[in-house]
Write a protein that holds these residues in place. Structure first.
Motif, PDB file in Angstrom:
ATOM      1  N   GLY A 332      45.490  35.915  54.350  1.00  0.00           N
ATOM      2  CA  GLY A 332      44.086  36.499  54.394  1.00  0.00           C
ATOM      3  C   GLY A 332      43.846  37.991  53.942  1.00  0.00           C
ATOM      4  O   GLY A 332      42.977  38.439  53.627  1.00  0.00           O
ATOM      5  N   ARG A 333      45.107  38.714  54.404  1.00  0.00           N
ATOM      6  CA  ARG A 333      45.027  40.306  54.046  1.00  0.00           C
ATOM      7  C   ARG A 333      45.055  40.560  52.520  1.00  0.00           C
ATOM      8  O   ARG A 333      45.796  39.990  51.941  1.00  0.00           O
ATOM      9  N   ARG A 334      44.093  41.407  52.090  1.00  0.00           N
ATOM     10  CA  ARG A 334      44.287  41.589  50.481  1.00  0.00           C
ATOM     11  C   ARG A 334      44.359  42.926  50.238  1.00  0.00           C
ATOM     12  O   ARG A 334      43.729  43.865  51.023  1.00  0.00           O
ATOM     13  N   LEU A 335      44.963  43.310  49.082  1.00  0.00           N
ATOM     14  CA  LEU A 335      45.094  44.820  48.391  1.00  0.00           C
ATOM     15  C   LEU A 335      43.411  45.113  47.733  1.00  0.00           C
ATOM     16  O   LEU A 335      42.838  44.235  47.313  1.00  0.00           O
ATOM     17  N   SER A 336      43.266  46.110  48.030  1.00  0.00           N
ATOM     18  CA  SER A 336      41.971  46.626  47.481  1.00  0.00           C
ATOM     19  C   SER A 336      41.891  46.916  45.889  1.00  0.00           C
ATOM     20  O   SER A 336      42.978  47.227  45.404  1.00  0.00           O
ATOM     21  N   ASP A 337      40.842  47.456  45.207  1.00  0.00           N
ATOM     22  CA  ASP A 337      40.447  47.977  44.007  1.00  0.00           C
ATOM     23  C   ASP A 337      41.161  46.943  43.043  1.00  0.00           C
ATOM     24  O   ASP A 337      41.422  47.533  41.996  1.00  0.00           O
ATOM     25  N   GLY A 338      41.152  45.581  43.030  1.00  0.00           N
ATOM     26  CA  GLY A 338      41.493  44.796  42.044  1.00  0.00           C
ATOM     27  C   GLY A 338      42.981  44.696  41.979  1.00  0.00           C
ATOM     28  O   GLY A 338      43.493  44.148  40.933  1.00  0.00           O
ATOM     29  N   LEU A 339      43.691  45.481  42.746  1.00  0.00           N
ATOM     30  CA  LEU A 339      45.166  45.380  42.868  1.00  0.00           C
ATOM     31  C   LEU A 339      45.693  43.861  43.251  1.00  0.00           C
ATOM     32  O   LEU A 339      46.637  43.239  42.526  1.00  0.00           O
ATOM     33  N   HIS A 340      45.110  43.423  44.238  1.00  0.00           N
ATOM     34  CA  HIS A 340      45.617  42.002  44.518  1.00  0.00           C
ATOM     35  C   HIS A 340      45.109  40.992  43.544  1.00  0.00           C
ATOM     36  O   HIS A 340      45.895  40.027  43.169  1.00  0.00           O
ATOM     37  N   GLN A 341      44.119  41.144  42.860  1.00  0.00           N
ATOM     38  CA  GLN A 341      43.672  40.302  41.487  1.00  0.00           C
ATOM     39  C   GLN A 341      44.611  40.501  40.502  1.00  0.00           C
ATOM     40  O   GLN A 341      45.005  39.574  39.928  1.00  0.00           O
ATOM     41  N   ALA A 342      45.141  41.762  40.277  1.00  0.00           N
ATOM     42  CA  ALA A 342      46.159  41.892  39.337  1.00  0.00           C
ATOM     43  C   ALA A 342      47.405  41.156  39.678  1.00  0.00           C
ATOM     44  O   ALA A 342      48.202  40.562  38.838  1.00  0.00           O
ATOM     45  N   ILE A 343      47.898  40.998  41.020  1.00  0.00           N
ATOM     46  CA  ILE A 343      49.078  40.503  41.398  1.00  0.00           C
ATOM     47  C   ILE A 343      48.876  38.854  41.206  1.00  0.00           C
ATOM     48  O   ILE A 343      49.818  38.258  40.619  1.00  0.00           O
ATOM     49  N   GLU A 344      47.637  38.371  41.607  1.00  0.00           N
ATOM     50  CA  GLU A 344      47.247  36.951  41.388  1.00  0.00           C
ATOM     51  C   GLU A 344      47.528  36.551  39.977  1.00  0.00           C
ATOM     52  O   GLU A 344      47.716  35.566  39.542  1.00  0.00           O
ATOM     53  N   ALA A 345      46.900  37.784  39.024  1.00  0.00           N
ATOM     54  CA  ALA A 345      46.942  37.099  37.564  1.00  0.00           C
ATOM     55  C   ALA A 345      48.555  37.372  37.099  1.00  0.00           C
ATOM     56  O   ALA A 345      48.758  36.307  36.321  1.00  0.00           O
ATOM     57  N   LYS A 346      49.097  38.254  37.621  1.00  0.00           N
ATOM     58  CA  LYS A 346      50.728  38.113  37.136  1.00  0.00           C
ATOM     59  C   LYS A 346      51.558  36.792  37.638  1.00  0.00           C
ATOM     60  O   LYS A 346      52.312  36.531  36.596  1.00  0.00           O
ATOM     61  N   GLU A 347      51.023  36.285  38.766  1.00  0.00           N
ATOM     62  CA  GLU A 347      51.877  35.354  39.360  1.00  0.00           C
ATOM     63  C   GLU A 347      51.219  33.997  38.968  1.00  0.00           C
ATOM     64  O   GLU A 347      51.732  32.974  39.416  1.00  0.00           O
ATOM     65  N   GLY A 348      50.135  33.932  38.161  1.00  0.00           N
ATOM     66  CA  GLY A 348      49.445  32.368  37.792  1.00  0.00           C
ATOM     67  C   GLY A 348      48.707  32.128  38.952  1.00  0.00           C
ATOM     68  O   GLY A 348      48.497  30.647  39.079  1.00  0.00           O
ATOM     69  N   ALA A 349      48.541  32.590  39.956  1.00  0.00           N
ATOM     70  CA  ALA A 349      47.900  32.112  41.192  1.00  0.00           C
ATOM     71  C   ALA A 349      46.385  32.027  40.987  1.00  0.00           C
ATOM     72  O   ALA A 349      45.886  32.623  39.955  1.00  0.00           O
ATOM     73  N   ASP A 350      45.772  31.285  41.751  1.00  0.00           N
ATOM     74  CA  ASP A 350      44.093  31.445  41.783  1.00  0.00           C
ATOM     75  C   ASP A 350      43.571  33.023  42.228  1.00  0.00           C
ATOM     76  O   ASP A 350      44.022  33.406  43.145  1.00  0.00           O
ATOM     77  N   ILE A 351      42.694  33.486  41.297  1.00  0.00           N
ATOM     78  CA  ILE A 351      42.208  34.806  41.464  1.00  0.00           C
ATOM     79  C   ILE A 351      41.079  34.602  42.118  1.00  0.00           C
ATOM     80  O   ILE A 351      39.957  34.009  41.630  1.00  0.00           O
ATOM     81  N   GLN A 352      40.877  35.558  43.250  1.00  0.00           N
ATOM     82  CA  GLN A 352      39.856  35.364  44.351  1.00  0.00           C
ATOM     83  C   GLN A 352      38.851  36.543  43.629  1.00  0.00           C
ATOM     84  O   GLN A 352      39.290  37.836  43.224  1.00  0.00           O
ATOM     85  N   PRO A 353      37.656  36.486  43.850  1.00  0.00           N
ATOM     86  CA  PRO A 353      36.930  37.699  43.119  1.00  0.00           C
ATOM     87  C   PRO A 353      36.832  38.909  44.172  1.00  0.00           C
ATOM     88  O   PRO A 353      37.343  38.706  45.504  1.00  0.00           O
ATOM     89  N   GLU A 354      36.906  40.020  43.706  1.00  0.00           N
ATOM     90  CA  GLU A 354      36.931  41.294  44.441  1.00  0.00           C
ATOM     91  C   GLU A 354      35.852  41.289  45.475  1.00  0.00           C
ATOM     92  O   GLU A 354      34.549  40.523  45.377  1.00  0.00           O
ATOM     93  N   ASN A 355      35.953  42.176  46.444  1.00  0.00           N
ATOM     94  CA  ASN A 355      34.869  42.295  47.608  1.00  0.00           C
ATOM     95  C   ASN A 355      34.228  43.573  47.689  1.00  0.00           C
ATOM     96  O   ASN A 355      34.847  44.532  47.112  1.00  0.00           O
TER      97      ASN A 355
END
Length: 917
Positions: A332-355
């Motif tokens: 549940g812990r997430r990195l901010s400023d779109g960094l977590h989404q960038a890692i999700e895109a890199k790994e082909g994981a489900d991309i969650q919206p920013e907060n």
């Protein structure tokens, strides 16, 4: 000279401990008196102490008797008696300082004495731990002591509802994690009525593992956020660009974990972006392309700096962060400023919206809310300056109950990681052969699994404890002291669970019970007692073997950036005077040496003519490594201090807003506030269109007329007033105030005074919250770019203070106008209640430090299975005929009255006021 003076007069710590000895002697003198008390008389002491406090006696005067009562309660409930050094630690905690006590010295029991003493004031005491497992374990375990003294114990766990939390906070003693307590504070300040708030103030707290919570977790704030728009395809597009870049297109700085695009890289990226229609005009660094540059940098960091199985793992198509200190997963812990989404895109994981940030606070500012704060840990002396400068906490090093018999050997430094691992495996094999238990410390999942492969090839039996085996953490660590056991752990995994030589009787007994239940047999008390005696005999035998082999051997495969973490690992050995040994194996290829140590180190080792497999082992080398660690610690301290300076600016504003909200919630009638806001809005509006000392032909009467209609919902003859001879702006202002007051009075009369008061309060609070959220967004944006002012030779912090203050003034001004606008247009009617105004709230703590997120999926944690705490009070069931006993009912739930209808169509719909504009 300083060394000579210490030998003659003793250190500051020695002198402080010496002053506490008379208090310890006084407590010991009372022991026979309290032993003679019956259980009822012991409970009666609590009422007596409370009465004496009410009569004006000071808390410190009660200390000897209160501590003696706790010691006696612990003997009767747990069979444990506080040692003298534990009483010293308890006095230090009561005085509002940090007690540094070695691993195995019983810090959990130490806290009971100061907790009881301060709980006598009836304001509640919080005991803060690092995870849910420890919070629940300690609440159930130490709750027996408090129950013997007539106090109630509550525990705050993930997944509790507001009623359960409120009940736990109402107890005399409340255990909980730092995340849970911090998020409850933030959520309380988003509530719309005092009765919905769960906390009842911040009187006194004791923080267990204080260094982990107040230092390691203090780099970034706790954040409650809500979702923004979905930009999944944009992240995927940016991610696809990174593999097209060459190494010459960017530069990586491993020290600061940052990455910069080179000029050649800029040109290449601009061409790639134009091909994809993301850069239609201008160049990459034009103002309109700021977001593209930001997300491009985040995609680069995701690919080139963040490593799978070190910084995060991928589990069930989700990117789960890893705590760099403990190796635990943080669901549940997430990195901010779109960094977590960038890692999700890199790994082909489900991309969650920013907060979007709805509320935030740093741990520093949360814990500074407490009137008094104390802390316990085994390692705090290296951070003593930070504790004092930020929290005002002193530090006392408490001596061990028995002398430390552990041997701390000098580091062995090898040229390559391969040579180091070969030496480690050889050492482990030798230790296992002589029956010595070995705890192997690593700094990442990746390295723990690499070492595991080495051991498998050598056919050495071992256990691996890291984020992948998070659920078994306490059990694996508890059995790490069995002779010949090899346990590989990521840094301080299992912290809070003692490693007892020979094994842990309680955990083995629990395993046996589970085995019996699996067979369909529920063991009775007699069978459990017999099995416990059998296991205890086996453990005693195994402990003798482990002691003969030299006790627990802590073997670390790498130095950490922080000496404190290394000291924590060392401290797992040598518990309660047991023998033990520790050693660190290091190579020049390790991150700490490669990044921070002198570049000539490898050359020096070659010059010395070291052959493959040979190592340097010398105190000077250990000193050089310590110097490198000090540099890193100082840098991290500066980072935390800098963050706090900026957060202090926001904290003053946060306090003002939160205090104002509570004041409005407390007031039954806020109509005078609404009137003041309306009058100030009129004054601001008139001043905007009729500037002071302006001539009548300079007045913007047409603009004023439109603003009056928009903001005040009035059709006032402003143009006619302006035509009157000799009229001034003050007169127009007064007439508008009178007109708005009459219009509002008519609306209030039509609505009804009682209902209008409720509406006023609701709109006032909702408007404050909406404005505060927007203000936080502005401050986030300001914070992200204010550093650029440094290029203009201006201090970014001073610039931030100035602009943040201006933004806060703008917030207050806009609040007045927004509240007035809504109240002058509001229509009130009876209808079902509105849903909560803050949908989809998600707490998160950006910086990876502890083992879980407060809003993480319950299936992802905690460390051990939960059971209902024995000391927590349970809520009474509601009476179907009395709505006052129902508590909070969900709108779509069946109505508690038993009608069979949904609540929103039954009692939830009767005369419930809502507001529409």
């Amino acid at each position: 000279m300083l060394s000579i003076a210490r030998k003659i007069f003793g250190s500051t710590n020695d002198r402080r401990l010496k002053k506490l000895q008379p208090k310890v002697a006084a407590i010991n003198a009372l022991e026979p008196e309290f032993e003679a008390l019956t259980d009822e008389q012991l409970i009666g002491k609590t009422a007596e102490f409370k009465q004496r406090l009410e009569n004006g006696e000071k808390l410190d005067a009660l200390l000897p008797e209160a501590f003696a009562a706790v010691r006696e309660a612990a003997k009767r409930s747990l069979g444990q008696r506080h040692y003298d050094v534990q009483l010293v630690g308890g006095i230090v905690l009561h005085e509002g300082d940090i007690a540094e006590m070695k691993t195995g010295e019983g810090k959990t029991l130490v806290a009971t004495a100061p907790v009881y003493l301060n709980a006598l004031q009836g304001k509640g005491v919080h005991v803060v731990t690092v995870n849910d497992y420890l919070a629940q374990r300690d609440a159930e375990w130490m709750g027996q002591v408090y129950a013997k003294l007539g106090l109630t114990t509550g525990v705050i766990l993930h997944g509790l509802n507001d009623d359960q939390r409120r009940e736990a906070y109402a107890c005399d003693v409340t255990y909980g994690t730092n995340n849970e307590l911090g998020f409850d504070y933030l959520r309380d300040n988003m509530k719309y009525s005092l009765k919905d708030m769960v906390q009842r103030g911040h009187h006194y707290a004791i923080v267990d593992e204080v260094d982990s919570i107040l230092i390691d977790e203090a780099r970034t704030p706790l954040i409650i956020s809500g979702r923004t728009e979905d930009k999944t395809e944009f992240y995927k597009t940016m991610d696809a660009l990174i593999p097209l870049l060459d190494e010459d297109d960017y530069e990586i700085d491993e020290k600061s974990r940052s990455i910069l695009i080179t000029e050649d890289g800029n040109e290449k990226i601009e061409d790639l972006l134009r091909e994809r229609g993301l850069l239609e005009e201008g160049d990459l660094y034009d103002a309109e392309n700021v977001m593209v540059v930001h997300h491009l940098n985040q995609a680069l960091r995701a690919h080139k700096i963040y490593q799978k199985d070190k910084d995060y793992i991928v589990k069930d198509r989700k990117v789960v962060l890893i705590d760099e200190f403990t190796g635990r997963m943080m669901p549940g812990r997430r990195l901010s400023d779109g960094l977590h989404q960038a890692i999700e895109a890199k790994e082909g994981a489900d991309i969650q919206p920013e907060n979007q940030t709805l509320a935030s606070i740093t741990f520093q500012n949360y814990f500074r809310l407490y009137g008094k704060l104390g802390g316990m840990t085994g390692t705090a002396s290296t951070e003593a300056d930070e504790f004092h400068s930020i929290y005002g906490l002193g530090l006392a090093e408490i001596p061990t109950n028995k002398p430390i018999a552990r041997a701390d050997e000098d580091d062995e430094v090898y040229r390559t990681a391969k040579e180091k691992y070969e030496a480690i495996v050889t050492d482990i094999k030798q230790s296992v052969e002589k029956g010595q238990p070995v705890l192997v410390g690593t700094v990442s999942i990746e390295k723990s699994e690499d070492l595991s492969e080495f051991l498998k090839k050598k056919k050495i039996k071992h256990q691996v404890l890291n984020a992948r085996y998070h659920e078994q953490e306490a059990r694996i660590v508890a059995q790490a002291g069995v002779p010949g056991a090899v346990t590989i752990a990521t840094n301080m995994a299992g912290r809070g669970t003692d490693i007892q030589l020979g094994g842990n009787v309680d955990f083995r007994l629990e395993d046996w019970k589970e085995e019996q239940r699996a067979k369909g047999q529920e063991p009775d008390d007699a069978a459990i007692s017999a099995k416990r005696a059998e296991i205890a005999a086996e453990v005693s035998e195994l402990k003798a073997k482990a002691l003969e082999a030299g006790g627990l051997y802590v073997l670390a495969t790498e130095r950490h950036e922080s000496r404190r973490i290394d000291n924590q690992l060392r401290g797992r050995s040598g518990r309660q005077g047991d023998p033990g040994r520790t050693k660190f194996y290091i190579s020049v290829e390790d991150d700490l040496l490669r990044i921070f140590a002198p570049e000539r180190l490898d050359t020096i080792m070659r010059t010395l003519g070291l052959k493959e497999g040979e190592a340097i082992q010398h105190p000077w080398m250990s000193k050089a490594l310590e110097t490198s660690q000090k540099k890193v610690e100082q840098r991290n301290f500066e980072i935390r201090k800098n963050i706090l300076k900026y957060d202090d600016v926001m904290n003053d504003q946060r306090k003002a807003i939160f205090e104002q909200r509570i004041e409005f919630m407390t007031d039954e009638d806020v109509s005078d506030v609404i009137q003041d806001m309306r009058h100030e809005t009129v004054e601001d509006t008139v001043a905007r269109f009729i500037p002071p000392r302006a001539l009548p032909d300079q007045w913007d009467i047409e603009g004023l007329d439109e603003a009056v209609k928009e903001n005040l919902n009035l059709d006032a003859p402003v143009a006619d007033w302006a035509e009157e001879e000799g009229i001034a702006d003050e007169e127009i202002c007064d007439r508008l105030k009178d007109a708005s007051d009459k219009a509002y009075a008519a609306k209030a009369a039509e609505t009804g005074a009682d209902l209008m008061r409720k509406v006023e309060k609701q709109i006032l609070l909702e408007t404050i919250d909406r404005g505060w959220r927007e203000h936080l967004q502005r401050l986030d944006s300001l914070r992200s770019m204010i550093g650029l002012r440094g290029y203009a030779q201006r201090d970014p912090l001073n610039e931030y203070k100035t602009e943040a203050f201006a933004l806060f003034e703008h917030l207050l001004s806009s609040l007045r106008e927004d509240v007035t606008k809504v109240m002058m247009k509001v229509r009130v009617q009876a209808a079902p209640p509105k849903p909560a105004p803050l949908p989809d709230m998600k707490p998160s703590h950006i910086d990876p430090r502890t083992g879980r997120n407060e809003m993480g999926d319950p299936s992802d944690g905690p460390v051990a299975a939960r059971t209902a705490p024995t000391q927590r009070r349970t809520a009474m069931a509601g009476n179907p005929s009395d709505p006052a006993t129902w508590g909070k009912v969900q709108r779509n739930a069946p109505c508690p009255c038993g009608s069979g209808k949904k609540y929103k169509h039954c009692h939830g719909a009767i005369g419930s006021p809502t507001v529409s504009t």
